[in-house]
Design a protein around this motif. Structure first.
Motif, PDB file in Angstrom:
ATOM      1  N   TRP A  14      16.573  -3.160  29.797  1.00  0.00           N
ATOM      2  CA  TRP A  14      16.362  -2.972  28.362  1.00  0.00           C
ATOM      3  C   TRP A  14      17.438  -3.753  27.613  1.00  0.00           C
ATOM      4  O   TRP A  14      18.628  -3.623  27.888  1.00  0.00           O
ATOM      5  CB  TRP A  14      16.425  -1.491  28.026  1.00  0.00           C
ATOM      6  N   ASN A  17      19.106  -2.486  22.524  1.00  0.00           N
ATOM      7  CA  ASN A  17      20.082  -1.638  21.839  1.00  0.00           C
ATOM      8  C   ASN A  17      20.647  -2.408  20.646  1.00  0.00           C
ATOM      9  O   ASN A  17      21.314  -3.420  20.799  1.00  0.00           O
ATOM     10  CB  ASN A  17      21.202  -1.233  22.795  1.00  0.00           C
ATOM     11  N   LYS A  18      20.362  -1.921  19.457  1.00  0.00           N
ATOM     12  CA  LYS A  18      20.832  -2.584  18.226  1.00  0.00           C
ATOM     13  C   LYS A  18      22.177  -2.038  17.758  1.00  0.00           C
ATOM     14  O   LYS A  18      22.593  -2.295  16.638  1.00  0.00           O
ATOM     15  CB  LYS A  18      19.787  -2.416  17.125  1.00  0.00           C
ATOM     16  N   THR A  20      23.177   1.423  18.083  1.00  0.00           N
ATOM     17  CA  THR A  20      23.230   2.894  18.097  1.00  0.00           C
ATOM     18  C   THR A  20      22.274   3.479  19.127  1.00  0.00           C
ATOM     19  O   THR A  20      21.968   4.670  19.093  1.00  0.00           O
ATOM     20  CB  THR A  20      22.895   3.471  16.703  1.00  0.00           C
ATOM     21  N   GLY A  21      21.819   2.649  20.029  1.00  0.00           N
ATOM     22  CA  GLY A  21      20.912   3.134  21.075  1.00  0.00           C
ATOM     23  C   GLY A  21      19.647   3.732  20.497  1.00  0.00           C
ATOM     24  O   GLY A  21      19.104   3.230  19.508  1.00  0.00           O
ATOM     25  N   THR A  22      19.207   4.811  21.082  1.00  0.00           N
ATOM     26  CA  THR A  22      17.972   5.465  20.625  1.00  0.00           C
ATOM     27  C   THR A  22      18.284   6.620  19.673  1.00  0.00           C
ATOM     28  O   THR A  22      17.698   7.691  19.750  1.00  0.00           O
ATOM     29  CB  THR A  22      17.150   5.975  21.834  1.00  0.00           C
ATOM     30  N   SER A  23      19.198   6.380  18.740  1.00  0.00           N
ATOM     31  CA  SER A  23      19.582   7.408  17.779  1.00  0.00           C
ATOM     32  C   SER A  23      18.423   7.805  16.866  1.00  0.00           C
ATOM     33  O   SER A  23      18.413   8.895  16.305  1.00  0.00           O
ATOM     34  CB  SER A  23      20.772   6.936  16.942  1.00  0.00           C
ATOM     35  N   TYR A  25      13.882   6.713  16.223  1.00  0.00           N
ATOM     36  CA  TYR A  25      12.740   5.979  16.762  1.00  0.00           C
ATOM     37  C   TYR A  25      12.709   4.523  16.301  1.00  0.00           C
ATOM     38  O   TYR A  25      12.355   3.639  17.054  1.00  0.00           O
ATOM     39  CB  TYR A  25      11.433   6.687  16.378  1.00  0.00           C
ATOM     40  N   ARG A  26      13.075   4.262  15.075  1.00  0.00           N
ATOM     41  CA  ARG A  26      13.054   2.891  14.550  1.00  0.00           C
ATOM     42  C   ARG A  26      14.406   2.187  14.672  1.00  0.00           C
ATOM     43  O   ARG A  26      14.566   1.068  14.211  1.00  0.00           O
ATOM     44  CB  ARG A  26      12.588   2.890  13.100  1.00  0.00           C
ATOM     45  N   TYR A  28      15.977   1.264  17.480  1.00  0.00           N
ATOM     46  CA  TYR A  28      16.175   0.451  18.679  1.00  0.00           C
ATOM     47  C   TYR A  28      15.027  -0.531  18.865  1.00  0.00           C
ATOM     48  O   TYR A  28      13.919  -0.322  18.397  1.00  0.00           O
ATOM     49  CB  TYR A  28      16.320   1.337  19.925  1.00  0.00           C
ATOM     50  N   ARG A  30      12.463  -2.769  21.368  1.00  0.00           N
ATOM     51  CA  ARG A  30      11.689  -2.505  22.581  1.00  0.00           C
ATOM     52  C   ARG A  30      11.835  -3.629  23.618  1.00  0.00           C
ATOM     53  O   ARG A  30      11.232  -3.589  24.675  1.00  0.00           O
ATOM     54  CB  ARG A  30      10.210  -2.345  22.231  1.00  0.00           C
ATOM     55  N   HIS A  32      12.919  -6.142  26.544  1.00  0.00           N
ATOM     56  CA  HIS A  32      13.454  -5.996  27.886  1.00  0.00           C
ATOM     57  C   HIS A  32      13.207  -7.291  28.659  1.00  0.00           C
ATOM     58  O   HIS A  32      12.451  -8.145  28.220  1.00  0.00           O
ATOM     59  CB  HIS A  32      12.818  -4.802  28.619  1.00  0.00           C
TER      60      HIS A  32
END
Length: 160
Positions: A14, A17-18, A20-23, A25-26, A28, A30, A32
């Motif tokens: 993956w 990661n922008k 803040t990880g998956t803090s 739904y919008r 991060y 997708r 990979h």
């Protein structure tokens, strides 16, 4: 005939990661990278409908491509065994997926291979061999939805 087991190993990393990880739904991406051995990397994401990058391959694209490629490989093998020379093969495969809050799933894949065979070869047998290829296709034998095949057979130009 003896049964053989084959193993296929891939690595999915993956890269979305922008910060803040998956803090949320919008928050991060997708994106990979798909890797396997020394093969070229595949840039992957989710479908744009699911906040993915439309310029990258998504799992749904790869499933349809896998079904198409597996069918083609079996078809070429069976034609070679039958003495039919395939000169060109192009498939316009389409997969249909239904997405609902309860369950998302593929409902079908339709393969539309356009096959050119050597002039003088048996076009009827070339058409029928698609049924045999479908019966042997590892991917078609592994999914729980129908994979249809609507082939078109063309005769090549007679050599001068």
């Amino acid at each position: 005939m003896a049964q053989h087991e084959h193993t296929y190993q891939v690595n999915i990393e993956w890269t979305g990661n922008k910060g803040t990880g998956t803090s949320a739904y919008r928050a991060y991406g997708r994106d990979h990278t798909i890797r396997s051995g020394t093969k070229p990397d595949i840039a992957g994401s989710s479908d744009a409908a699911f906040l993915g990058d439309a310029s990258r391959w998504n799992p749904e694209d790869l499933l349809v491509a896998s079904a198409s490629a597996c069918h083609k490989l079996w078809y070429l093998h069976l034609c070679a065994d039958a003495g039919i020379a395939v000169l060109a093969y192009e498939d316009e495969a389409v997969g249909t997926m239904v997405d609902s809050p309860q369950l998302g799933r593929f409902t079908q894949i339709v393969l539309r291979p356009h096959v050119t065979i050597r002039a003088g070869d048996n076009a009827m047998l070339a058409h029928e061999l698609h049924h045999a290829a479908h019966a042997r296709c590892y991917i078609a034998n592994s999914v729980n939805f129908p994979i249809e095949c609507e082939p078109t057979i063309h005769l090549g130009v007679q050599p001068a």
